[in-house]
Design an enzyme around this catalytic site. Sequence first.
Site, short mmCIF file in Angstrom:
data_model
loop_
_atom_site.label_atom_id
_atom_site.label_comp_id
_atom_site.label_asym_id
_atom_site.label_seq_id
_atom_site.Cartn_x
_atom_site.Cartn_y
_atom_site.Cartn_z
N ASP A 1 -3.99 5.92 5.99
CA ASP A 1 -4.54 7.05 6.73
C ASP A 1 -5.55 6.52 7.74
O ASP A 1 -5.18 6.15 8.86
CB ASP A 1 -5.17 8.03 5.72
CG ASP A 1 -5.67 9.30 6.37
OD1 ASP A 1 -5.53 9.45 7.58
OD2 ASP A 1 -6.22 10.17 5.66
N ARG B 1 2.16 12.67 -9.44
CA ARG B 1 2.68 11.31 -9.21
C ARG B 1 4.14 11.21 -9.64
O ARG B 1 4.89 10.37 -9.16
CB ARG B 1 1.87 10.30 -10.03
CG ARG B 1 0.44 10.11 -9.56
CD ARG B 1 -0.16 8.87 -10.20
NE ARG B 1 -1.60 8.83 -10.12
CZ ARG B 1 -2.31 8.41 -9.08
NH1 ARG B 1 -1.69 7.99 -8.00
NH2 ARG B 1 -3.62 8.41 -9.10
N GLU C 1 0.87 -1.18 0.00
CA GLU C 1 0.00 0.00 0.00
C GLU C 1 0.90 1.24 0.00
O GLU C 1 1.99 1.23 0.58
CB GLU C 1 -0.90 -0.06 1.25
CG GLU C 1 -1.74 1.14 1.55
CD GLU C 1 -2.91 1.37 0.60
OE1 GLU C 1 -2.64 1.53 -0.61
OE2 GLU C 1 -4.06 1.45 1.05
N ASP C 2 0.45 2.30 -0.65
CA ASP C 2 1.26 3.52 -0.67
C ASP C 2 1.23 4.24 0.67
O ASP C 2 2.26 4.50 1.27
CB ASP C 2 0.79 4.46 -1.81
CG ASP C 2 -0.73 4.68 -1.81
OD1 ASP C 2 -1.42 4.13 -0.93
OD2 ASP C 2 -1.22 5.43 -2.68
N PHE D 1 -1.37 16.14 4.03
CA PHE D 1 -1.63 15.53 2.74
C PHE D 1 -0.37 15.62 1.89
O PHE D 1 0.19 16.70 1.70
CB PHE D 1 -2.80 16.20 2.02
CG PHE D 1 -3.29 15.40 0.86
CD1 PHE D 1 -4.19 14.36 1.05
CD2 PHE D 1 -2.82 15.64 -0.42
CE1 PHE D 1 -4.62 13.58 0.00
CE2 PHE D 1 -3.26 14.87 -1.50
CZ PHE D 1 -4.15 13.84 -1.29
P1 5GP Z 1 -7.33 5.26 4.08
O1 5GP Z 1 -8.29 4.30 3.47
O2 5GP Z 1 -6.27 4.61 4.94
O3 5GP Z 1 -8.04 6.38 4.83
O4 5GP Z 1 -6.60 6.02 2.90
C1 5GP Z 1 -5.70 5.35 2.10
C2 5GP Z 1 -5.73 5.84 0.70
O5 5GP Z 1 -6.09 7.22 0.63
C3 5GP Z 1 -4.34 5.74 0.11
O6 5GP Z 1 -4.17 4.52 -0.58
C4 5GP Z 1 -4.30 6.94 -0.81
O7 5GP Z 1 -4.84 6.60 -2.07
C5 5GP Z 1 -5.20 7.94 -0.16
N1 5GP Z 1 -4.46 8.87 0.71
C6 5GP Z 1 -4.49 8.96 2.06
N2 5GP Z 1 -3.69 9.94 2.50
C7 5GP Z 1 -3.13 10.49 1.41
C8 5GP Z 1 -2.17 11.55 1.22
O8 5GP Z 1 -1.66 12.21 2.13
N3 5GP Z 1 -1.81 11.80 -0.07
C9 5GP Z 1 -2.34 11.13 -1.14
N4 5GP Z 1 -1.91 11.48 -2.35
N5 5GP Z 1 -3.22 10.12 -0.99
C10 5GP Z 1 -3.61 9.81 0.28
#
Ligand code: 5GP
Length: 192
Positions: free
Chosen positions: A119, A181, A115-116, A168
């Site tokens: 959050d 990206r 996973e990138d 972010f």
């Molecule tokens: P979660 O489901 O954990 O709330 O969010 C995960 C997904 O939200 C990540 O795979 C990404 O696509 C997006 N995301 C969450 N935080 C960020 C951020 O700071 N920057 C970017 N570009 N994407 C984020």
Amino acid sequence: MLSNEAFQVRYTIALMQNPGKSVLISEQEIQRRVAEMGVRISEDYKGQSLSVVGVLKGSFIFIADLIRNIDPAIPVEIDFMTVSSYGSGTRSSGELRIERDVEGSLEGKNVLLVEDIVDSGLTLSAVKDLLLSRNPQSLRIVALIEKETNRRHPVPLDYVGFRIPDVFVVGYGLDLAQHYRNLKEIRILDAG
Ligand code: 5GP
């Protein structure tokens, strides 16, 4: 690894110097850390094979760098999923859509989910449950970035590149509305 406090300080300084789009993690720091993670993963999977499942699109550059840092003696397969929980803004919609599933079977495989950024943990917990239902032999999770937020969906991570404050970020595969990206480094995107 830099502590959360160190990132907080860097974040504050970076915003003062260059409000808008300031470097949080440099290209060199990313490359060094990804190499370290590759070494750890290679040690952990020594003598086994590995099925890497990447969560697109944000993880594509990380995956490309990570797998090139895994010992070539370890057979590595790659598959991808596309999921979306964010619209075009910087806050989660709270809903997850699986837009593309993996192509191959994961039955009996050592799956490494990549996973990138984590959050709320919503994306990861949903993808993890889905992959576990495919009966892998093992499932571990690697994230390039973990945000130090109140995780609404707690998922233990096996390998983490960087822990950052709740800001972010874009670059190194991460986007805002499909932009940024291609940055080599990770930058904070200031709303202002
Ligand atoms: P979660 O489901 O954990 O709330 O969010 C995960 C997904 O939200 C990540 O795979 C990404 O696509 C997006 N995301 C969450 N935080 C960020 C951020 O700071 N920057 C970017 N570009 N994407 C984020």
